[in-house]
Write a protein that holds these residues in place. Structure first.
Motif, PDB file in Angstrom:
ATOM      1  N   PRO A 237     -11.016 -52.838  -7.554  1.00 14.17           N
ATOM      2  CA  PRO A 237     -11.339 -54.265  -7.599  1.00 14.17           C
ATOM      3  C   PRO A 237     -10.777 -55.069  -6.429  1.00 14.17           C
ATOM      4  CG  PRO A 237      -9.764 -53.672  -9.317  1.00 14.17           C
ATOM      5  CD  PRO A 237     -10.300 -52.392  -8.762  1.00 14.17           C
ATOM      6  N   LYS A 238      -9.598 -54.721  -5.943  1.00 18.23           N
ATOM      7  CA  LYS A 238      -9.027 -55.452  -4.819  1.00 18.23           C
ATOM      8  C   LYS A 238      -9.849 -55.236  -3.562  1.00 18.23           C
ATOM      9  CE  LYS A 238      -4.686 -56.372  -2.373  1.00 18.23           C
ATOM     10  NZ  LYS A 238      -3.241 -56.053  -2.283  1.00 18.23           N
ATOM     11  N   THR A 239     -10.329 -54.011  -3.360  1.00 16.94           N
ATOM     12  CA  THR A 239     -11.189 -53.719  -2.216  1.00 16.94           C
ATOM     13  C   THR A 239     -12.486 -54.506  -2.311  1.00 16.94           C
ATOM     14  OG1 THR A 239     -10.282 -51.480  -1.984  1.00 16.94           O
ATOM     15  CG2 THR A 239     -12.453 -51.891  -1.002  1.00 16.94           C
ATOM     16  N   ALA A 240     -13.063 -54.565  -3.501  1.00 11.00           N
ATOM     17  CA  ALA A 240     -14.301 -55.322  -3.708  1.00 11.00           C
ATOM     18  C   ALA A 240     -14.082 -56.802  -3.403  1.00 11.00           C
ATOM     19  CB  ALA A 240     -14.782 -55.143  -5.143  1.00 11.00           C
ATOM     20  N   PHE A 241     -12.959 -57.328  -3.871  1.00 11.36           N
ATOM     21  CA  PHE A 241     -12.634 -58.738  -3.612  1.00 11.36           C
ATOM     22  C   PHE A 241     -12.526 -59.000  -2.110  1.00 11.36           C
ATOM     23  CE2 PHE A 241      -9.623 -62.209  -2.973  1.00 11.36           C
ATOM     24  CZ  PHE A 241     -10.150 -63.194  -3.797  1.00 11.36           C
ATOM     25  N   ASN A 242     -11.869 -58.095  -1.392  1.00 10.95           N
ATOM     26  CA  ASN A 242     -11.695 -58.268   0.045  1.00 10.95           C
ATOM     27  C   ASN A 242     -13.012 -58.124   0.803  1.00 10.95           C
ATOM     28  OD1 ASN A 242      -8.940 -58.736  -0.165  1.00 10.95           O
ATOM     29  ND2 ASN A 242      -8.396 -56.577   0.069  1.00 10.95           N
TER      30      ASN A 242
END
Length: 255
Positions: A237-242
């Motif tokens: 999820p953090k990668t998707a957010f970035n």
């Protein structure tokens, strides 16, 4: 979902994805009615594609919605309601904690969320009376992870995504056969996204993907990169957010 012989109402159908959908649906043997706020655009569509019926209507206006329902009823009704219309307040006009922020948020919510519920409520009994009927609600990958520069737009699409799931399950519980589809497109090359330099797909490609999913009764229609993004968001999820919020966009928040 068989589109041939169906009558389909497309909101926001005078340009972009809506117009492309109108053309492709018509080519498959469907009768298409489009709506839009801009009468000049509607007239241009009617001139170029006389087989498309065009009705002026603002997706965020209650009186327009009721008038649209009456007009469609007089035309013989519809089998599919495709809620395509949406608005996005430009980030340059939308800061946090100012009057424009709340006005923009209210406008986006009225069109992107409340307007969809309003039309669904108006047309649901009509759709229930058809042998095969459907509602298509257009959400976004921004309903899965938010854009910092399009925060209220993301929120309106998240609300619509949750509502769509609830509507689908509610209709199952009461034994209705109306099919509820959620269309999750990636970034599509339209007037709305003209200022974005990110990777986009064409409206033609997006609509082809949607039709392919409709034919298979895939109730969650993830087109193009929306499929990959969903997987990334699930496991990273953090990668998707970035991915949605690259550092180059941070400057817009500072201005």
């Amino acid at each position: 979902m068989n589109l041939k012989g169906k009558t389909i109402l497309i909101t926001g159908g005078a340009s972009g994805i809506g117009l492309e959908a109108a053309k492709q649906f018509s080519a498959l043997g469907a009768k298409v009615i489009i709506t839009g706020r801009n009468q000049a655009k509607l007239d241009a569509v009617k001139k170029s594609f006389p087989f498309i019926t065009a009705v002026q209507s603002d997706a965020g206006n209650e009186a327009d919605a009721k008038a649209l329902f009456n007009t469609v009823k007089e035309l013989g009704g519809i089998d599919i309601l495709y809620n395509n219309a949406a608005v996005l307040v430009p980030p340059s006009n939308l800061g946090i904690a100012n009057d424009n922020h709340i006005k923009g948020a209210a406008y986006e919510m009225e069109v992107n969320y409340i307007g969809v519920i309003r039309l669904n409520n108006l047309f649901l009994d009509m759709l229930k009376s058809r042998n095969e009927a459907a509602i298509i609600n257009t959400t976004s990958i921004l309903s899965q992870a938010p854009s910092l520069i399009e925060a209220t737009y993301s929120s309106s699409k998240t609300a619509l995504a949750f509502y769509t799931i609830s509507l689908r399950e509610h209709l199952k519980i009461i034994g209705s056969s109306v099919k509820i589809f959620e269309l999750i497109p990636p970034l599509v090359a339209t007037e709305m996204t003209a200022g974005r330099n990110d990777k986009k797909i064409s409206a033609e490609e997006m609509v082809k993907g949607m039709i392919k999913g409709l034919s298979k009764n895939q109730y969650t229609l993830k087109v193009g990169d929306a499929k990959l993004f969903s997987l990334i968001n699930r496991f990273l999820p953090k990668t998707a957010f970035n991915l949605l919020n690259p550092k180059k966009d941070h400057q817009l928040l500072k201005n």
